[in-house]
Design a protein around this motif. Structure first.
Motif, short mmCIF file in Angstrom:
data_model
loop_
_atom_site.label_atom_id
_atom_site.label_comp_id
_atom_site.label_asym_id
_atom_site.label_seq_id
_atom_site.Cartn_x
_atom_site.Cartn_y
_atom_site.Cartn_z
N ILE A 152 0.85 -1.19 0.00
CA ILE A 152 0.00 0.00 0.00
C ILE A 152 0.89 1.24 0.00
N ARG A 153 0.68 2.12 -0.98
CA ARG A 153 1.46 3.37 -0.94
C ARG A 153 0.84 4.25 0.16
N ALA A 154 1.69 4.99 0.83
CA ALA A 154 1.30 5.62 2.09
C ALA A 154 0.05 6.50 1.98
N HIS A 155 -0.02 7.33 0.93
CA HIS A 155 -1.19 8.23 0.91
C HIS A 155 -2.48 7.47 0.62
N HIS A 156 -2.37 6.26 0.09
CA HIS A 156 -3.58 5.48 -0.15
C HIS A 156 -4.26 5.04 1.15
N LEU A 157 -3.53 5.05 2.25
CA LEU A 157 -4.19 4.78 3.53
C LEU A 157 -5.30 5.79 3.75
N GLY B 155 -14.10 6.53 -8.32
CA GLY B 155 -12.77 6.14 -8.78
C GLY B 155 -12.62 6.31 -10.27
N TYR B 156 -11.52 5.80 -10.79
CA TYR B 156 -11.13 6.09 -12.18
C TYR B 156 -11.63 5.07 -13.20
N SER B 157 -12.11 3.92 -12.76
CA SER B 157 -12.63 2.90 -13.68
C SER B 157 -13.35 1.85 -12.83
N GLU C 157 -12.82 -1.30 -12.68
CA GLU C 157 -11.82 -2.20 -12.09
C GLU C 157 -11.15 -1.55 -10.89
N PHE C 158 -10.85 -0.25 -11.02
CA PHE C 158 -10.23 0.49 -9.93
C PHE C 158 -11.16 0.51 -8.71
N VAL C 159 -12.43 0.80 -8.96
CA VAL C 159 -13.40 0.88 -7.85
C VAL C 159 -13.55 -0.48 -7.17
N VAL D 14 -0.92 -2.02 -4.83
CA VAL D 14 -1.99 -2.94 -5.24
C VAL D 14 -3.18 -2.19 -5.84
N ILE D 15 -3.38 -0.95 -5.44
CA ILE D 15 -4.48 -0.16 -6.01
C ILE D 15 -4.07 0.42 -7.37
N CYS D 16 -2.86 0.95 -7.45
CA CYS D 16 -2.37 1.49 -8.73
C CYS D 16 -2.41 0.45 -9.84
N ILE D 17 -2.20 -0.82 -9.48
CA ILE D 17 -2.20 -1.88 -10.49
C ILE D 17 -3.51 -1.89 -11.28
N SER D 18 -4.61 -1.50 -10.62
CA SER D 18 -5.91 -1.51 -11.27
C SER D 18 -6.33 -0.13 -11.77
N CYS D 19 -5.41 0.81 -11.81
CA CYS D 19 -5.74 2.19 -12.20
C CYS D 19 -5.37 2.46 -13.65
N PRO D 20 -6.26 3.07 -14.41
CA PRO D 20 -5.94 3.38 -15.81
C PRO D 20 -4.84 4.43 -15.97
N HIS D 21 -4.51 5.14 -14.91
CA HIS D 21 -3.44 6.15 -14.99
C HIS D 21 -2.05 5.56 -14.75
N ASN D 22 -2.00 4.29 -14.39
CA ASN D 22 -0.72 3.63 -14.15
C ASN D 22 -0.11 3.18 -15.47
N LYS D 23 1.04 3.75 -15.80
CA LYS D 23 1.75 3.32 -17.00
C LYS D 23 3.15 2.88 -16.59
N LYS E 67 4.23 3.72 -13.06
CA LYS E 67 4.36 5.14 -12.73
C LYS E 67 2.98 5.78 -12.83
N CYS E 68 2.72 6.76 -11.97
CA CYS E 68 1.45 7.49 -12.04
C CYS E 68 1.55 8.55 -13.14
N ARG E 69 0.77 8.35 -14.20
CA ARG E 69 0.80 9.28 -15.35
C ARG E 69 -0.54 10.01 -15.50
N LYS E 70 -1.21 10.25 -14.38
CA LYS E 70 -2.50 10.94 -14.46
C LYS E 70 -2.31 12.31 -15.13
N LYS E 71 -1.29 13.03 -14.68
CA LYS E 71 -0.87 14.28 -15.32
C LYS E 71 0.66 14.21 -15.45
N LYS F 85 4.36 14.20 -7.74
CA LYS F 85 3.46 14.72 -6.70
C LYS F 85 2.93 13.61 -5.79
N VAL F 86 2.54 12.47 -6.37
CA VAL F 86 2.00 11.43 -5.50
C VAL F 86 3.09 10.80 -4.64
N LYS F 87 4.29 10.74 -5.18
CA LYS F 87 5.41 10.22 -4.37
C LYS F 87 5.69 11.17 -3.20
S1 SF4 Z 1 -1.68 5.37 -10.62
FE1 SF4 Z 1 -1.78 7.43 -9.74
S2 SF4 Z 1 -3.94 8.06 -9.89
FE2 SF4 Z 1 -3.81 5.83 -10.14
S3 SF4 Z 1 -4.14 4.99 -8.07
FE3 SF4 Z 1 -1.93 5.13 -8.41
S4 SF4 Z 1 -1.36 7.12 -7.54
FE4 SF4 Z 1 -3.58 7.14 -7.85
#
Ligand code: SF4
Ligand code: SF4
Length: 142
Positions: A10-15, A25-27, A29-31, A57-66, A69-73, A79-81
């Motif tokens: 779990i990444r810390a801010h996801h707590l 959420g973003y999709s 699958e993410f939800v 484990v949450i980022c794995i299901s996020c469409p912004h994960n490339k 790495k978090c590629r939302k913007k 920023k998320v790190k």
């Molecule tokens: S990839 Fe980015 S936007 Fe997606 S869950 Fe992880 S930190 Fe959040």
């Protein structure tokens, strides 16, 4: 989607995000994944987790994960790190700490306030909803 791995990464801010999760959420699958993780970590106080400042484990299901790495913007990865590291600092923990769900919730409750969330989460689109601060205020620990 399978069962959740032990220990759960779990990444810390996801707590904090988990405290405020109300099905947004973003999709789909993410939800689904976020709901599953939130439920498990609230019901099972012995569930072992590893606290990270990288994709989890949450980022794995996020469409912004490339490529993990978090590629939302363009600046999201940085920023998320930084947000993760700030949560770790305020919790007095280091990256890679292994801890049980019950122990981490107790520490979150003892060390963080809704004001911390406002400071840590500047720029998050969900911040103004107030769900995460409300989740922290209502957090029950054993
Ligand atoms: S990839 Fe980015 S936007 Fe997606 S869950 Fe992880 S930190 Fe959040
Ligand atoms: S405000 Fe955003 S980043 Fe902060 S805990 Fe809530 S959802 Fe997560």
């Amino acid at each position: 989607m399978g069962e959740l791995a032990y220990p759960l990464e779990i990444r810390a801010h996801h707590l904090l995000c988990l405290l405020g999760f109300r099905g947004l959420g973003y999709s789909p699958e993410f939800v689904e994944k976020t709901g599953k993780v939130a439920k498990e970590l609230h019901l099972n106080s012995t569930f072992p987790i590893t606290i990270l400042a990288e994709c989890d484990v949450i980022c794995i299901s996020c469409p912004h994960n490339k490529d993990n790495k978090c590629r939302k913007k363009a600046d999201s990865e940085l920023k998320v790190k930084a947000r993760d590291l700030e949560v770790l600092r305020r919790l007095g923990l280091e990256t890679g700490t292994q801890i049980s769900a019950g122990t981490i919730w107790t520490r979150v409750k003892e060390r963080l306030t809704p004001e911390d969330i406002v400071e840590i989460c500047q720029g998050c689109e969900w911040l103004e909803l107030g769900y995460c601060a409300e989740g922290l205020e209502g957090l029950e620990t054993s």
